[in-house]
Design a protein around this motif. Structure first.
Motif, PDB file in Angstrom:
ATOM      1  N   VAL A 277      16.170   7.672  -3.783  1.00 30.29           N
ATOM      2  CA  VAL A 277      15.425   6.728  -3.140  1.00 30.29           C
ATOM      3  C   VAL A 277      14.313   6.253  -3.815  1.00 30.29           C
ATOM      4  CG1 VAL A 277      14.418   5.935  -0.933  1.00 30.29           C
ATOM      5  CG2 VAL A 277      16.293   7.379  -0.768  1.00 30.29           C
ATOM      6  N   ASN A 278      14.342   4.863  -4.088  1.00 30.49           N
ATOM      7  CA  ASN A 278      13.316   4.150  -4.929  1.00 30.49           C
ATOM      8  C   ASN A 278      12.706   3.027  -3.975  1.00 30.49           C
ATOM      9  OD1 ASN A 278      13.544   5.419  -7.761  1.00 30.49           O
ATOM     10  ND2 ASN A 278      15.546   4.527  -7.298  1.00 30.49           N
ATOM     11  N   ILE A 279      11.359   3.313  -3.384  1.00 26.64           N
ATOM     12  CA  ILE A 279      11.115   2.136  -2.479  1.00 26.64           C
ATOM     13  C   ILE A 279       9.452   1.765  -2.922  1.00 26.64           C
ATOM     14  CG2 ILE A 279       9.824   2.054  -0.198  1.00 26.64           C
ATOM     15  CD1 ILE A 279      12.871   2.560  -0.058  1.00 26.64           C
ATOM     16  N   GLY A 280       9.676   0.277  -3.023  1.00 30.09           N
ATOM     17  CA  GLY A 280       8.559  -0.504  -3.564  1.00 30.09           C
ATOM     18  C   GLY A 280       8.197  -0.572  -5.003  1.00 30.09           C
ATOM     19  N   TYR A 281       7.779   0.709  -5.573  1.00 26.34           N
ATOM     20  CA  TYR A 281       7.227   0.724  -6.786  1.00 26.34           C
ATOM     21  C   TYR A 281       7.576   2.117  -7.464  1.00 26.34           C
ATOM     22  CZ  TYR A 281       3.082   2.345  -4.815  1.00 26.34           C
ATOM     23  OH  TYR A 281       2.204   3.309  -4.038  1.00 26.34           O
ATOM     24  N   PRO A 282       7.467   2.237  -8.796  1.00 26.71           N
ATOM     25  CA  PRO A 282       7.747   3.762  -9.489  1.00 26.71           C
ATOM     26  C   PRO A 282       6.172   4.180  -9.314  1.00 26.71           C
ATOM     27  CG  PRO A 282       7.463   1.727 -11.165  1.00 26.71           C
ATOM     28  CD  PRO A 282       7.655   1.303  -9.998  1.00 26.71           C
ATOM     29  N   ASP A 283       6.440   5.723  -9.169  1.00 25.15           N
ATOM     30  CA  ASP A 283       5.056   6.685  -9.248  1.00 25.15           C
ATOM     31  C   ASP A 283       4.039   6.033  -9.943  1.00 25.15           C
ATOM     32  OD1 ASP A 283       6.600   7.456  -6.852  1.00 25.15           O
ATOM     33  OD2 ASP A 283       7.062   9.350  -8.022  1.00 25.15           O
TER      34      ASP A 283
ATOM     35  N   SER B  84       0.852  -1.138   0.076  1.00 24.72           N
ATOM     36  CA  SER B  84       0.068  -0.030   0.030  1.00 24.72           C
ATOM     37  C   SER B  84       0.874   1.092  -0.033  1.00 24.72           C
ATOM     38  CB  SER B  84      -0.817  -0.030   1.181  1.00 24.72           C
ATOM     39  OG  SER B  84      -0.156   0.245   2.245  1.00 24.72           O
ATOM     40  N   ASN B  85       0.089   2.385  -0.289  1.00 25.68           N
ATOM     41  CA  ASN B  85       0.994   3.685  -0.155  1.00 25.68           C
ATOM     42  C   ASN B  85       1.455   3.858   1.141  1.00 25.68           C
ATOM     43  OD1 ASN B  85       1.403   5.439  -2.446  1.00 25.68           O
ATOM     44  ND2 ASN B  85      -0.765   5.806  -2.673  1.00 25.68           N
ATOM     45  N   ASP B  86       0.496   3.571   1.977  1.00 25.84           N
ATOM     46  CA  ASP B  86       0.825   3.572   3.596  1.00 25.84           C
ATOM     47  C   ASP B  86       2.109   3.096   3.868  1.00 25.84           C
ATOM     48  OD1 ASP B  86      -1.296   5.205   4.051  1.00 25.84           O
ATOM     49  OD2 ASP B  86      -2.411   3.626   5.158  1.00 25.84           O
ATOM     50  N   ASN B  87       2.494   2.046   3.345  1.00 23.43           N
ATOM     51  CA  ASN B  87       3.568   1.128   3.566  1.00 23.43           C
ATOM     52  C   ASN B  87       4.922   1.929   2.989  1.00 23.43           C
ATOM     53  OD1 ASN B  87       2.136  -1.000   4.832  1.00 23.43           O
ATOM     54  ND2 ASN B  87       2.370  -2.385   3.407  1.00 23.43           N
ATOM     55  N   LYS B  88       4.553   2.330   1.808  1.00 20.42           N
ATOM     56  CA  LYS B  88       5.540   2.987   1.132  1.00 20.42           C
ATOM     57  C   LYS B  88       6.013   4.407   1.737  1.00 20.42           C
ATOM     58  CE  LYS B  88       6.756   4.846  -3.350  1.00 20.42           C
ATOM     59  NZ  LYS B  88       6.514   4.595  -5.126  1.00 20.42           N
ATOM     60  N   LYS B  89       4.918   4.881   2.227  1.00 21.76           N
ATOM     61  CA  LYS B  89       5.302   6.085   3.075  1.00 21.76           C
ATOM     62  C   LYS B  89       6.140   5.782   4.234  1.00 21.76           C
ATOM     63  CE  LYS B  89       4.587  10.641   4.603  1.00 21.76           C
ATOM     64  NZ  LYS B  89       5.196  10.660   5.695  1.00 21.76           N
ATOM     65  N   ASP B  90       5.809   4.985   4.861  1.00 17.51           N
ATOM     66  CA  ASP B  90       6.339   4.363   6.325  1.00 17.51           C
ATOM     67  C   ASP B  90       7.782   4.029   5.958  1.00 17.51           C
ATOM     68  OD1 ASP B  90       6.369   3.429   9.075  1.00 17.51           O
ATOM     69  OD2 ASP B  90       6.653   1.475   8.103  1.00 17.51           O
TER      70      ASP B  90
END
Ligand SMILES: [Zn+2]
Length: 705
Positions: free
Chosen positions: A443-449, A398-404
């Motif tokens: 920094v690239n976290i999780g997936y691209p925008d 989720s986006n929340d995870n990405k932010k975290d």
């Protein structure tokens, strides 16, 4: 023991074929020509309540912390490893869970096909899935789907016509005679065109000239495989034998001009002016006038490349020499054989089985039989990388995870900056350069925008069901032509730092720092329970995911990282004096790790593992700095979560292999040797002189200690 590797092969080499085996010679050739990136894949942790075990295995934690925390688990897990599963770790378990999620996504789509628009990527995935499983139609159509390609080759009457059809987009993806490959430049700033030598069925050119005993067996198996697919394609025994003989004659002839394995190993003695030569289209034409390269390249659209690299000069001379009308039957035969080999897995059940059996042989491992279902999953994972990434992210991240995770990363970066600013052993110039590097870190976290909005990535490819006139082979061809055209479009374009490419998709399990780009990538596949959970404690998060992030950033200042500046250019950013001090610290790390036993009687190679050890030590220092600033930090939970994250068992053969080749230290050392460098650890567990985990302060190592 990994004898050989199965890679996504040839046409095929980068595209079509998931199942043409591609032997280790190719992989090593690539090592010679590509700059390696630092790749760190690590292990996961149980997020369930961490027990503050004093000892569960009869070993004092003051003497062996890793064993003390993990003893019980290690004992049970030992029974799981064998020749099929060489390692059982939290990481291997996470990999398995991720694979299951991907399969679940695909089978869910197939069960709900009617919910999707007929032109959507989802429907195309289902069509490819169903077509792969539809053995009835595949068997009924036989080799009909490849006939149009064989006919095109058959219709060629001269080498000049042969040059012509190489620029036909359907034949181009089978063109392994002259391989035009779009690759990132050495500094990974933009895309260039590589001209690679002819693909050889046995991979290593040495195996055609001076075959080893193992090479002779490989050759027999290769011939057996070719004979099987030819006869299954309807060729008579006599024709099949003649075609194989003709292929081997051609491959042997061209192999003499291609760099072999043995030569690669003597890389220091090679005349490097003969390799990786920058050339223009005109120069290529003068070197090999028979091939008519300007025309082929223009029609393919690869002549626009600003940067063309001829990998092997001697090979070009040779293929040009062979490009004569008298050799036409041999050249056509090679191309025809490539079509037959690379498509066999997409035709009838018997051809598919023959291909799988050969893949199994080449893997050199005791792998399970590949089921048709597995073939379908693999094909979809390979052909719909972007869309599967999107579906995976929608379901599992989720986006929340990405932010975290981004917040955690920013905290780690800020902590590194603080420690560097406060270092009293380097000059302000060096400090400022190091901090600049952290400021500019991408920094690239999780997936691209762009994954945040809906997209169809495969709208240009026709992927129809059998009922609508498609076939498995036509699906694969159309998807391959599309990715080839996208590849060519990338020529001269800058490498997008934010991009998760097909080689590095969100659903993979990857954490990487790239020196050349000064960027960090942590994929969504890594950010899953039991490895990462937004709701776990800060101490647990730091010990598992935090360690990985800080480890990757630690690579920015490892023995390779310090040679690159904040823009990823190779540049001196350390003053001469500071560099000398840095080297003094790395000497200490090499000596320390070299003194440790990786397995009974065998020590760690301190030089080979230096970069990873620096990253481990830097990471732990950074995390302890964060804990210092936390009120009432639970150090026990932190240290024990860390030890659990790195628990793993391996077969002894695999452990020995990894000790020799892996650039990471063994798991146990990554826990014990790292923790024993820090006062915080000693203090938490009352470790003192005389305990085996104790290292005297003057003997402790690390860059940012
Ligand atoms: Zn690493």
């Amino acid at each position: 023991m990994i004898k050989k590797r199965i890679c996504i092969a040839s046409i095929l080499i980068a595209f079509i074929i998931t199942f043409i085996p591609y032997t280790s010679a190719m992989a090593d050739e690539n090592n010679l020509f590509n700059e390696s990136i630092n790749n760190f894949i690590t292990q996961s942790n149980e997020t369930s309540q961490v027990q503050t075990s004093e000892s569960t295995s009869g070993v004092r934690l003051q003497d062996d912390f890793y064993q003390s925390v993990n003893g019980k688990w290690l004992k049970t897990a030992q029974a799981n490893v064998n020749s099929l599963l060489k390692e059982d770790s939290s990481f291997s378990e996470l990999q398995e869970k991720n694979d299951d999620k991907i399969k679940e996504i695909i089978t869910d789509l197939a069960a709900n096909k009617s919910q999707h628009n007929s032109d959507s990527d989802e429907t195309k995935i289902v069509n490819l899935y169903n077509n792969t499983l539809n053995l009835k139609e595949r068997n009924k159509q036989g080799i009909q789907p490849i006939k149009q390609y064989l006919d095109k080759i058959e219709s060629v009457n001269s080498v000049s016509q042969l040059s012509d059809i190489l620029s036909d987009k359907d034949i181009d993806i089978f063109n392994t005679l002259i391989r035009f490959s779009v690759e990132p430049t050495r500094d990974e700033k933009s895309y260039k065109l590589d001209i690679k030598p002819t693909y050889l069925g046995l991979g290593n050119s040495d195996q055609y000239i001076n075959p080893t005993e193992a090479g002779k067996t490989d050759r027999q198996e290769y011939i057996k495989y070719l004979y099987n697919i030819l006869t299954l394609n309807g060729y008579s025994k006599e024709d099949a034998t003649n075609k194989i003989e003709c292929l081997i004659t051609f491959e042997t002839s061209i192999a003499q001009s291609i760099l072999g394995y043995q030569e690669v190993s003597k890389v220091n003695n090679l005349d490097m002016s003969k390799y990786n030569i920058p050339v223009t289209v005109n120069e290529l034409n003068s070197k090999a006038p028979n091939l008519n390269l300007p025309s082929i390249m223009k029609k393919l659209g690869v002549d626009k490349a600003n940067n063309i690299v001829l990998q092997q000069d001697k090979w070009l001379t040779k293929i040009n020499e062979l490009w004569t009308d008298s050799n036409l039957p041999m050249l056509k035969n090679y191309l025809e054989m490539i079509v037959l080999e690379s498509t066999s897995t997409f035709l009838t059940e018997d051809l598919n089985n023959a291909s799988n059996a050969y893949t199994k042989y080449l893997s050199g491992e005791d792998i399970k039989d590949i089921s048709i279902q597995d073939n379908a999953y693999e094909l979809i994972k390979d052909k719909f990388v972007l869309k599967m990434g999107k579906l995976y992210v929608d379901k599992c991240f989720s986006n929340d995870n990405k932010k975290d995770v981004e917040d955690l990363t920013n905290e780690i970066i800020a902590t590194y900056k603080k420690r560097i600013s406060n270092s009293n052993w380097i000059s302000d110039t060096t400090k400022n350069n190091a901090i600049d590097k952290l400021n500019k870190l991408t920094v690239n976290i999780g997936y691209p925008d762009y994954y945040d909005s809906d997209f169809n990535a495969y709208s240009e490819a026709d992927v129809k069901s059998y009922e609508d006139g498609g076939s498995l082979l036509s699906n694969i061809m159309n998807l391959t032509v599309l990715s080839r055209s996208r590849e060519i479009q990338q020529l001269n374009e800058p490498v997008d730092k934010r991009m998760f490419s097909s080689k590095l998709s969100p659903q993979s399990l990857t954490a990487e720092y790239h020196f050349n780009n000064n960027d960090l990538i942590i994929t969504a596949g890594m950010l899953q329970p039991d490895f990462y959970d937004k709701n776990e404690t800060k101490e647990q998060k730091l010990a598992t995911l935090g360690f990985i992030i800080a480890h990757e950033i630690g690579h920015a200042f490892d023995n390779t990282g310090i040679l690159y500046d904040s823009d990823g250019n190779m540049k001196d950013t350390w003053t001469a004096d500071d560099f000398k001090k840095y080297m003094g610290r790395t000497d200490g790390i090499i000596k320390y790790y070299s003194s440790l036993e990786g397995m009974p009687g065998k020590n760690v190679d301190g030089k080979n593992t230096l970069g990873e050890n620096i990253a481990d030590l830097s990471s732990m220092r950074c995390l302890l700095d964060i804990l210092q600033d936390m009120p009432n930090a639970d150090y026990k939970q932190f240290f024990e979560s860390y030890a659990k994250a790195y628990r793993a068992v391996r077969t002894s053969e695999y452990e020995e292999y990894m000790l020799k080749y892996d650039t990471h230290s063994p798991y146990k050392i990554r826990v014990n040797a790292v923790l024993s460098q820090y006062d915080e650890f000693d203090k938490t567990y009352g470790i003192k002189e005389g305990d085996k985990m104790y290292v005297k302060p003057e003997n402790r190592v690390g860059i940012w200690r």
